[in-house]
Design an enzyme around this catalytic site. Structure first.
Site, short mmCIF file in Angstrom:
data_model
loop_
_atom_site.label_atom_id
_atom_site.label_comp_id
_atom_site.label_asym_id
_atom_site.label_seq_id
_atom_site.Cartn_x
_atom_site.Cartn_y
_atom_site.Cartn_z
N GLY A 1 38.52 44.22 40.09
CA GLY A 1 39.37 44.98 41.01
C GLY A 1 38.76 46.33 41.35
O GLY A 1 38.77 46.77 42.50
N ARG B 1 33.76 43.50 26.31
CA ARG B 1 34.14 44.87 26.68
C ARG B 1 33.93 45.85 25.53
O ARG B 1 33.62 47.02 25.77
CB ARG B 1 35.60 44.89 27.13
CG ARG B 1 35.74 44.27 28.51
CD ARG B 1 37.16 44.26 28.96
NE ARG B 1 37.23 43.88 30.35
CZ ARG B 1 38.31 43.41 30.94
NH1 ARG B 1 39.43 43.26 30.25
NH2 ARG B 1 38.30 43.10 32.22
N LYS C 1 41.28 33.44 48.99
CA LYS C 1 42.07 33.98 50.10
C LYS C 1 41.33 35.00 50.94
O LYS C 1 40.78 35.96 50.43
CB LYS C 1 43.30 34.67 49.51
CG LYS C 1 44.33 33.69 49.00
CD LYS C 1 45.30 34.41 48.12
CE LYS C 1 46.72 34.28 48.61
NZ LYS C 1 47.58 35.22 47.92
N GLY D 1 36.00 38.69 39.26
CA GLY D 1 36.27 37.72 38.19
C GLY D 1 35.54 36.41 38.30
O GLY D 1 34.78 36.03 37.40
#
Ligand code: AMP
Length: 397
Positions: free
Chosen positions: A378, A35, A199, A355
C-alpha cells in the site's frame, strides 16, 4: 536522505517505529520473520554505536483495545533470537511501567512496547499520545515503510517532537525510498511499468502517474478485461468493472496523447469455470465466448510482453498477469517474473511491489534475482500516486 548512519547513538536512547506486523499461527508463533529480519541492520547499527532501543509497532487490527491475539508479547522471543539480544517487554506502550523500563535501559539494551493500536489514538494521529511516545527516546527513527502512508501517531505525528538533528530513517525506509526514487525520478530508459491484478479501480491513479514517467505500460490480470471491453471487445464472463469503462477509455486516450505505449493483451487463456481443473482454451482477447472467462494472458501476449521487458532498463512490477495461484493460469505471471529477472541480469533496475507480485516473485524463488522487492504494498502504491508519504515528510520536514 537522513539515515541512522548520520547519527552516533552512543549513550543515546532511540525510539524506533518498526513494522513488526508479522503473521502468527494458532499457537501465537511467528510464521514469517521477514519483517523482523528486515529491521535488524538498523537495530544493530544503533546497538553497535552504544545506544539503547525502544521498539514500537502495531500488530493486526485490534478493534477493542488490548486483545491477547494481537499482543506483541508473542514476538519477543523471535525478535530476541533474530537480534541476538534479550529483548524486554512493556505491556502498555504509554503506561508507567513502560516509561520506567525505557528510562532504565542501558547501552545495548532493547525494550519492545505493547501494540500501539491498543490505543485508538494511534491511528487517529492523536498529538498527546504521540507526545507521550516521544518521551521514550531522545532520537526518533522511522523504519516502518509498510505504514509510512498513514499519518498515525507513531509513524508521522511523533516526529514533530524531535528537532531535525534528532530524527532519521532506518535502513528499511531508506532502501525503499531510494528504490522508488530510482524508478520514478532517475529511471534509465526504456522504463516499463507492468501493472496487473484484479481491479482497474485500484490502479487508475498509479497508471495516470506512470504516464508521465514510463515509456511503456503493460496491462495484465483481471483488470485488462475492462480495457478490452472499453475498446469494444467481447470478454464473456471475465472480470470487468463496467463503471470504469469510461476511465479505461480515457487512459487509453491519454497514453496516445503522451506517446506512452499502453499495451493491452492480445490473447488470453480462458476457462469455463473459476477453477484449476476447468476446461481451457487460448483465444484472441477481444473474442471470448459467452460463459468463458479470461484467467491468464495468452502466449502471443507473453511473447510480446517478454520482449519489451527484456529490452527495458527500468522496470516496475505491480500485480500478477493472471490467476497465478492456480497452476493452469500462472504462465503469464511466471514468465513475466523470469523475464524481469533476465532483464535484471542485463543491467536493468527492477522494483517489485504490491502484495501479489511479491508473492509471485517469491513463489518462483526469484527475489534475489531482481533489484528490489518492496516490503510495503500500500505504501509503495501511494508513494507512486502521491509522490511522497506522511512518514517520509515527517522526517524531512
Ligand atoms: P490485486 O490484489 O488487485 O493485485 O489482485 C491480485 C489478484 O488478482 C490475484 O489473487 C489474482 O488471482 C487475481 N487475478 C489476476 N488475474 C485475474 C483474472 N484474469 N481474473 C480474476 N482474477 C485475477
Amino acid at each position: 536522505m537522513k539515515t541512522v548512519d548520520t547519527i552516533n547513538f552512543n549513550g543515546k536512547r532511540a525510539v524506533i517505529r518498526v513494522d513488526f506486523n508479522v503473521p502468527l499461527n494458532e499457537a501465537f508463533e511467528v510464521t514469517d520473520t521477514t519483517r523482523i529480519r528486515a529491521a535488524i541492520p538498523t537495530l544493530k547499527k544503533i546497538l553497535n554505536d552504544g545506544g539503547s532501543i525502544v521498539l514500537m509497532s502495531h500488530l493486526g487490527r485490534p478493534k477493542e483495545g488490548p486483545t491477547n491475539k494481537y499482543s506483541l508479547k508473542h514476538i519477543v522471543s523471535t525478535v530476541s533470537q533474530q537480534l541476538g539480544v534479550d529483548v524486554q517487554f512493556a505491556d502498555d506502550c504509554i503506561g508507567e511501567d513502560a516509561f520506567k523500563k525505557s528510562a532504565a535501559l542501558k547501552s545495548g539494551e532493547v525494550l519492545l512496547l505493547e501494540n500501539l493500536r491498543f490505543y485508538k489514538e494511534e491511528e487517529k494521529g492523536n498529538e498527546e499520545f504521540a507526545q507521550k511516545l516521544a518521551k521514550h527516546g531522545s532520537i526518533y527513527v522511522n523504519d516502518a515503510f509498510g505504514t509510512a502512508h498513514r499519518a498515525h501517531a507513531s509513524t508521522a505525528v511523533i516526529a514533530k517532537y524531535f528537532d531535525k538533528a534528532s530524527k532519521c530513517f532506518g535502513y528499511v525506509m531508506a532502501g525503499e525510498v531510494a528504490s522508488i526514487d530510482k524508478v520514478l525520478n532517475q529511471s534509465q530508459k526504456p522504463f516499463t511499468a507492468i501493472i496487473g491484478g484484479a481491479k482497474v479501480s485500484d490502479k487508475i491513479l498509479i497508471i495516470e502517474q506512470l504516464m508521465s514517467k514510463a515509456n511503456t505500460i503493460l496491462i495484465g490480470g483481471g483488470m485488462a478485461f475492462t480495457f478490452v471491453k472499453a475498446m469494444g471487445g467481447h470478454i464473456g464472463k471475465s472480470l470487468c468493472e463496467d463503471d470504469r469503462l469510461e476511465v479505461a477509455k480515457e487512459l487509453i486516450g491519454k497514453a496516445k496523447e503522451k506517446g506512452v505505449n499502453l499495451c493491452i493483451p492480445v490473447d488470453a487463456v480462458i476457462a469455463d469455470n473459476f477453477a484449476n481443473d476447468a476446461n481451457t482454451q487460448r483465444v484472441d482477447i477481444n473474442n471470448i465466448p459467452d460463459g468463458w472467462m479470461g484467467l491468464d494472458i495468452g502466449d502471443k501476449t507473453i511473447k510480446t510482453f517478454g520482449e519489451i521487458i527484456k529490452n527495458s532498463k527500468t522496470i516496475l512490477w505491480n500485480g500478477p498477469m493472471g490467476v497465478f495461484e492456480m497452476s493452469n493460469f500462472e504462465k503469464g505471471t511466471k514468465q513475466a517474473a523470469f523475464d524481469i529477472a533476465e532483464a535484471t541480469k542485463h543491467g536493468a533496475f527492477t522494483l517489485i511491489g504490491g502484495g501479489d507480485s511479491v508473492a509471485a516473485i517469491n513463489k518462483y524463488n526469484l527475489a534475489s534475482q531482481v533489484s528490489y522487492v518492496s516490503t510495503g504494498g500500500g505504501a509503495l502504491l501511494e508513494y507512486i500516486e502521491q509522490g511522497t508519504l506522511p512518514g517520509v515528510e515527517a522526517i524531512e520536514a
